[in-house]
Design a protein around this motif. Structure first.
Motif, short mmCIF file in Angstrom:
data_model
loop_
_atom_site.label_atom_id
_atom_site.label_comp_id
_atom_site.label_asym_id
_atom_site.label_seq_id
_atom_site.Cartn_x
_atom_site.Cartn_y
_atom_site.Cartn_z
N PRO A 64 4.07 9.83 17.80
CA PRO A 64 2.90 9.41 18.57
C PRO A 64 2.67 7.85 18.71
CG PRO A 64 2.25 10.08 16.47
CD PRO A 64 3.67 10.26 16.35
N GLY A 65 3.33 6.75 17.53
CA GLY A 65 3.36 5.69 17.65
C GLY A 65 2.96 5.07 16.16
N SER A 66 2.68 3.87 16.33
CA SER A 66 2.25 3.09 14.95
C SER A 66 0.88 3.22 14.56
CB SER A 66 2.96 1.58 15.18
OG SER A 66 1.96 1.09 15.82
N HIS A 67 0.75 2.58 13.57
CA HIS A 67 -0.83 2.28 12.97
C HIS A 67 -1.33 0.87 13.55
CE1 HIS A 67 -0.17 5.84 10.55
NE2 HIS A 67 -1.44 5.55 9.92
N GLY A 68 -0.61 0.43 14.85
CA GLY A 68 -1.26 -0.76 15.42
C GLY A 68 -0.29 -1.60 15.68
N CYS A 69 1.01 -1.77 14.94
CA CYS A 69 1.98 -2.90 14.87
C CYS A 69 2.61 -2.46 16.21
CB CYS A 69 2.69 -2.52 13.79
SG CYS A 69 2.39 -3.22 11.90
N LEU A 104 0.85 -1.25 0.16
CA LEU A 104 -0.09 -0.04 -0.03
C LEU A 104 0.87 1.24 0.08
CD1 LEU A 104 -2.81 1.32 0.08
CD2 LEU A 104 -2.87 0.91 2.51
N TYR A 105 2.02 1.28 0.92
CA TYR A 105 2.97 2.17 1.03
C TYR A 105 4.31 2.29 0.40
CZ TYR A 105 -0.73 4.17 4.03
OH TYR A 105 -1.85 4.64 4.52
N GLY A 106 4.41 1.01 0.06
CA GLY A 106 5.91 0.88 -0.31
C GLY A 106 7.06 0.82 0.78
N THR A 107 6.51 0.81 1.85
CA THR A 107 7.66 0.96 2.98
C THR A 107 8.05 -0.36 3.63
OG1 THR A 107 5.89 1.27 4.61
CG2 THR A 107 6.74 3.33 3.64
N ARG A 108 9.32 -0.45 4.05
CA ARG A 108 10.04 -1.68 4.50
C ARG A 108 9.60 -1.74 5.93
NH1 ARG A 108 16.04 -0.62 3.37
NH2 ARG A 108 15.48 1.55 3.90
N MET A 109 9.35 -3.20 6.09
CA MET A 109 8.95 -3.49 7.53
C MET A 109 9.85 -4.81 7.95
SD MET A 109 4.71 -3.73 7.13
CE MET A 109 4.78 -4.41 8.75
N PRO A 110 11.12 -4.69 8.31
CA PRO A 110 12.08 -5.79 8.56
C PRO A 110 11.56 -6.55 9.39
CG PRO A 110 12.94 -3.50 9.28
CD PRO A 110 11.65 -3.22 8.23
N TYR A 111 12.07 -7.90 9.43
CA TYR A 111 11.79 -8.83 10.70
C TYR A 111 10.38 -8.88 10.77
CZ TYR A 111 16.73 -8.60 10.41
OH TYR A 111 18.04 -8.62 10.09
N ALA A 112 9.21 -8.77 9.92
CA ALA A 112 8.07 -8.67 10.23
C ALA A 112 7.36 -9.91 11.06
CB ALA A 112 7.21 -8.30 8.99
N GLN A 113 6.66 -10.12 11.86
CA GLN A 113 6.00 -11.30 12.36
C GLN A 113 4.52 -11.02 12.90
OE1 GLN A 113 8.93 -13.96 14.78
NE2 GLN A 113 9.80 -12.01 15.22
N PHE A 114 3.86 -11.36 11.90
CA PHE A 114 2.20 -11.04 11.88
C PHE A 114 1.31 -11.82 12.98
CE2 PHE A 114 3.98 -9.42 7.81
CZ PHE A 114 3.11 -7.92 7.84
N PHE A 115 0.80 -11.27 13.90
CA PHE A 115 0.00 -12.09 14.71
C PHE A 115 -1.52 -11.74 14.75
CE2 PHE A 115 1.89 -8.20 16.91
CZ PHE A 115 0.69 -7.57 17.61
N ASP A 116 -2.02 -10.75 14.38
CA ASP A 116 -3.43 -10.43 14.30
C ASP A 116 -3.91 -9.48 13.23
OD1 ASP A 116 -6.16 -10.32 15.32
OD2 ASP A 116 -5.66 -8.45 16.51
N ARG A 117 -4.72 -10.20 12.25
CA ARG A 117 -5.07 -9.30 11.26
C ARG A 117 -4.16 -8.11 10.69
NH1 ARG A 117 -10.54 -7.15 14.06
NH2 ARG A 117 -9.30 -7.58 15.85
N GLY A 118 -2.88 -8.44 10.40
CA GLY A 118 -2.02 -7.50 9.73
C GLY A 118 -1.06 -6.88 10.80
N GLU A 119 -1.57 -6.85 12.16
CA GLU A 119 -0.54 -6.28 13.16
C GLU A 119 0.59 -7.39 13.36
OE1 GLU A 119 -3.71 -3.74 15.72
OE2 GLU A 119 -2.69 -5.41 16.80
#
Length: 280
Positions: free
Chosen positions: A245-250, A217-232
């Protein structure tokens, strides 16, 4: 709790057909940046309302790196922090008592010359800049992190399970990994969801791991991503973990901590999230 459509677009849109529905992460800078003047990682006390604290500048002549954390200081001190030799702050920060208690000082909540020197040593040891001895939000967060290292689950909020469990404490903005009462990854600082986009609480399982995930969606990198709940997901960020202020839920981690969490956790492991981020 009702959320707007934008609040539900958390973390990253997944590139798979199976599994929880795809969602998205807000873009993060590709390089380390100083915190936004508009928000501090933890809300200051009533004596130091947000507009009165701004990101300080590091010592003049030194380059700010991704491993250096920028403290929020009074505007009057921030104006001089990067332009002349650092002076010991005479101001009492919102986390003065916590710093005094951890450093073995007299806990009176009032800045003294001795307090300032002790806090400055602590800030230098933990790469907090400017090291003026002002006990601001970043210093307070680092004190909490150090205090948690001895026994992170002292309050028993994270379940003691036979499988590996990533314990995400939103109250203290910390995460650690434990298994059968043994800590596998000591507490590390996190950045959870911003107001209206809070990280969801509950117990989940890691369902997807992607070392070099990129949000489509944004083309941004999310290194070492480990998904646990609906995209979080648990994943690394390139900016200062205490900025914004914080993330969008991650659950954001430093690059070093994200890599360590990647090495410890596996698909199917538990992620247990509880509490509420201060200020949201």
């Amino acid at each position: 709790m009702k959320r707007t459509l934008s609040a539900l677009l958390v973390c990253a849109s997944l590139l798979v057909v199976a599994g929880p529905p795809a969602v998205a992460v807000a873009p993060s800078p590709a390089v380390a940046v100083a915190p936004s003047p508009a928000v501090a990682v933890m809300p200051p006390s009533a004596a130091y309302r947000l507009p009165d604290l701004v990101p300080g500048a590091p010592r003049a002549g030194r380059q700010t790196t991704g491993s250096r954390h920028i403290e929020y200081v009074p505007r009057s001190e921030a104006a001089h922090a990067g332009t002349r030799a650092l002076r010991c702050s005479a101001s009492t920060g919102p986390y003065q008592r916590q710093a005094e208690r951890y450093l073995g000082r007299q806990v009176d909540g009032r800045q003294s010359t001795g307090d300032c020197r002790a806090i400055r040593r602590f800030q230098r040891a933990h790469r907090i800049a400017p090291a003026t001895g002002f006990a601001g939000p970043v210093t307070g967060a680092t004190v909490r992190l150090m205090r948690a290292k001895k026994d992170p689950n002292r309050a028993g909020r994270c379940p003691d399970l036979p499988q590996r469990t990533a314990c995400v404490d939103l109250n203290r903005q910390l995460m650690w990994v434990q298994q059968s009462g043994r800590v596998l990854l000591e507490p590390v600082a996190i950045r959870s969801g911003a107001p209206t986009m809070e990280t969801r609480t509950g117990s989940y399982r890691i369902y997807l791991r992607h070392r070099r995930h990129i949000s489509n969606l944004y083309g941004t990198r999310m290194p070492y991503a480990q998904f646990f709940d609906r995209g979080e997901a648990l994943h690394g960020v390139y900016e200062d973990i205490f900025s914004g202020p914080g993330s969008h839920g991650c659950v954001n981690l430093t690059m070093t901590d994200a890599r360590r969490a990647w090495e410890v956790l596996r698909k199917g492991d538990t992620v247990h999230v509880w509490g509420r981020k201060p200020g949201v």
